[in-house]
Write an enzyme that holds these catalytic residues in place. Sequence first.
Site, PDB file in Angstrom:
ATOM      1  N   PRO A  37       9.629 105.431   5.779  1.00  0.00           N
ATOM      2  CA  PRO A  37       8.842 105.695   6.983  1.00  0.00           C
ATOM      3  C   PRO A  37       7.462 105.058   6.906  1.00  0.00           C
ATOM      4  O   PRO A  37       6.980 104.693   5.825  1.00  0.00           O
ATOM      5  CB  PRO A  37       8.722 107.215   6.974  1.00  0.00           C
ATOM      6  CG  PRO A  37       8.631 107.542   5.509  1.00  0.00           C
ATOM      7  CD  PRO A  37       9.494 106.525   4.796  1.00  0.00           C
ATOM      8  N   ILE A  86      12.046  79.914  16.049  1.00  0.00           N
ATOM      9  CA  ILE A  86      12.880  80.881  15.334  1.00  0.00           C
ATOM     10  C   ILE A  86      12.448  82.274  15.751  1.00  0.00           C
ATOM     11  O   ILE A  86      11.319  82.679  15.499  1.00  0.00           O
ATOM     12  CB  ILE A  86      12.736  80.691  13.815  1.00  0.00           C
ATOM     13  CG1 ILE A  86      13.252  79.308  13.414  1.00  0.00           C
ATOM     14  CG2 ILE A  86      13.497  81.776  13.065  1.00  0.00           C
ATOM     15  CD1 ILE A  86      13.033  78.980  11.956  1.00  0.00           C
ATOM     16  N   VAL A 118       5.150  65.886  17.735  1.00  0.00           N
ATOM     17  CA  VAL A 118       4.333  65.069  16.838  1.00  0.00           C
ATOM     18  C   VAL A 118       5.233  64.133  16.036  1.00  0.00           C
ATOM     19  O   VAL A 118       6.199  64.573  15.401  1.00  0.00           O
ATOM     20  CB  VAL A 118       3.504  65.954  15.892  1.00  0.00           C
ATOM     21  CG1 VAL A 118       2.793  65.105  14.837  1.00  0.00           C
ATOM     22  CG2 VAL A 118       2.500  66.782  16.676  1.00  0.00           C
ATOM     23  N   ALA A 171      11.407  92.829  14.307  1.00  0.00           N
ATOM     24  CA  ALA A 171      10.875  94.106  13.846  1.00  0.00           C
ATOM     25  C   ALA A 171       9.500  93.853  13.241  1.00  0.00           C
ATOM     26  O   ALA A 171       9.292  92.857  12.556  1.00  0.00           O
ATOM     27  CB  ALA A 171      11.814  94.735  12.819  1.00  0.00           C
ATOM     28  N   THR A 228       7.968  91.572   7.466  1.00  0.00           N
ATOM     29  CA  THR A 228       6.617  91.104   7.169  1.00  0.00           C
ATOM     30  C   THR A 228       6.314  89.705   7.704  1.00  0.00           C
ATOM     31  O   THR A 228       5.188  89.226   7.542  1.00  0.00           O
ATOM     32  CB  THR A 228       6.378  91.096   5.644  1.00  0.00           C
ATOM     33  OG1 THR A 228       7.402  90.297   5.010  1.00  0.00           O
ATOM     34  CG2 THR A 228       6.421  92.508   5.083  1.00  0.00           C
ATOM     35  N   LEU A 265       5.427  80.331   9.101  1.00  0.00           N
ATOM     36  CA  LEU A 265       6.461  79.735   8.264  1.00  0.00           C
ATOM     37  C   LEU A 265       6.016  78.431   7.619  1.00  0.00           C
ATOM     38  O   LEU A 265       6.533  78.053   6.566  1.00  0.00           O
ATOM     39  CB  LEU A 265       7.721  79.485   9.105  1.00  0.00           C
ATOM     40  CG  LEU A 265       8.353  80.707   9.766  1.00  0.00           C
ATOM     41  CD1 LEU A 265       9.596  80.309  10.548  1.00  0.00           C
ATOM     42  CD2 LEU A 265       8.693  81.772   8.731  1.00  0.00           C
ATOM     43  N   GLY A 303       4.306  76.097  18.506  1.00  0.00           N
ATOM     44  CA  GLY A 303       4.096  77.307  19.307  1.00  0.00           C
ATOM     45  C   GLY A 303       4.742  78.504  18.643  1.00  0.00           C
ATOM     46  O   GLY A 303       4.456  78.827  17.496  1.00  0.00           O
ATOM     47  N   SER A 320       7.091  71.566  21.561  1.00  0.00           N
ATOM     48  CA  SER A 320       8.184  70.885  22.244  1.00  0.00           C
ATOM     49  C   SER A 320       9.291  71.865  22.593  1.00  0.00           C
ATOM     50  O   SER A 320       9.740  72.641  21.741  1.00  0.00           O
ATOM     51  CB  SER A 320       8.755  69.769  21.367  1.00  0.00           C
ATOM     52  OG  SER A 320       9.922  69.221  21.931  1.00  0.00           O
ATOM     53  N   LYS A 330       9.179 101.806  16.487  1.00  0.00           N
ATOM     54  CA  LYS A 330       9.779 101.789  15.156  1.00  0.00           C
ATOM     55  C   LYS A 330       8.990 102.723  14.256  1.00  0.00           C
ATOM     56  O   LYS A 330       7.791 102.549  14.064  1.00  0.00           O
ATOM     57  CB  LYS A 330       9.764 100.364  14.592  1.00  0.00           C
ATOM     58  CG  LYS A 330      10.231 100.250  13.150  1.00  0.00           C
ATOM     59  CD  LYS A 330      10.093  98.824  12.654  1.00  0.00           C
ATOM     60  CE  LYS A 330      10.418  98.713  11.171  1.00  0.00           C
ATOM     61  NZ  LYS A 330      10.233  97.341  10.652  1.00  0.00           N
TER      62      LYS A 330
END
Length: 507
Positions: free
Chosen positions: A92, A41, A189, A46, A348, A337, A9, A35, A74
């Site tokens: 900027p 994380i 899993v 930002a 990013t 990730l 998730g 789970s 931002k």
Amino acid sequence: MEKVIIVGGGTSGWMCAAAIARIVPPSVSVTLVESEDIGTIGVGEATIPTLMEFNDFLGLKEDDVLRQSQGTFKLGIDFVDWLRKGESYFHPFGSYGRDTPEFAFHQLWLRLKVLSAKGQAPPDAAGTISDYNLCTIAALDDRFSPPQGGSDAILATMRHAYHIDSRLYSQVLRRYAEQKGVRRIEGMVISVEQDTEDGRIRSVTLRDDHVLEGDLFIDCSGFKSLLIEGAMESDFIDWSQYLPCDRALAVPTAGTGSPPPFTQATADAAGWRWRIPLQHRTGNGHVYSSAFMDRDTAHRNLIEGVEGEPLADCLPLRFRTGHRRAFWKKNCIAIGLAGGFIEPLESTSIHLAQMGVQRLVNLWPGRGLNVSEIAHYNRLMTADYERTRDFIVLHYNATERDDTAFWRYVRNMAIPDTLAAKLDMFRFSGRIVPSPEDLFTAHSWLAVMLGQGIEPKNYDALVDRVPADALIRNMRLLKNAIAKTAATLPSHQSYIDRHCSATAEHR
């Protein structure tokens, strides 16, 4: 593709679920398994302006999203101590001046600096490049407004992103996805079953022996990469030689006043520290290299540098910078990730997950898997990561700091050829030539290259067509107009209070 299984998730998983639910017909079932025991994380709070495009794609309204995610606006990032200790510069989102079809605006500024150096213009005629950017002037004066007016209006040069509580943003996406039929299953899993002939994933088995069969499996399991690495064995391309930071500590603190409309990134002895202001708290963290700093020192530097009372213990994180050689392999796609990671210096992480989702939507395998489309997806994602890598490496390599072993290493390290070519061109003529799909605009590259002390030797000869007296006069008028426009904008806090303040029920 009748059954889609999303493993994991968090922001990546629910972005994926929401986007797929937005495009597929009701006959396609989408199931997300996550789970509560694993958690997510949530340090990448930002964002960059592209997240607005994703929200628009879903039909989510900006004020609603910020209200529900305790978000603030931002306008850019304040970089402290990166070139030299005691100095700062601002990156900027908005543009500098106005580019023309013949040359970029900053070429006019470079020529004006030369005229001043030769005594052919007042010494302060050019000022700093920041004088010609409304986002910078507004942000550092704690003001905010969304872009307004036609293309010729100064307010139209404004461009913004958000600071969000990523956990709350995930809940916004979850509600959206579930309303469109996505089914969530609580579970972990423990095994993956593959076809013995072609290697495709057939099903995943949960800890309670629940078996989930599917046609397409999307790995959003974070750094664990349960499917793309564990089952599909897609190897990892490591970039630690360019980006040596491999650890982070994160801690939330109580807010200490009105939140500024920018992120702050302060260079440290072996990395950097972030400060991200939300409506209900401030996110803080320290990214560092374990080869140059131990955890106790990193923790001490982080806690000594925060403002406000810590609201929780520090969360330690380990990571590798780089990406999977194949983001998409057979019927498995890694997003977020699970597919790769580049440290959060330019915010990013969520964007790269968004690009994985966006490219999947554009190449949705509704009629089955196609080898050419899979290869195209992998080429696009690899290019996204490589271009982002180059921009982040620039911040470290272009520095005058030599006060620690870490800064001496990054200052003298070999850099990617693609970055070296871009820097060589800018040093010679001030030219910046981004590719059409570059994440960071020429204005972003300009801000960071100048901020990190890279000065062009020359300027574009085409700007000599502009008479010197007209250049001096028009640049002065533009600089004054930007300053006056910034002074008319409401404060960041008052804009939040009026449009997207979180009520007590959201706190």
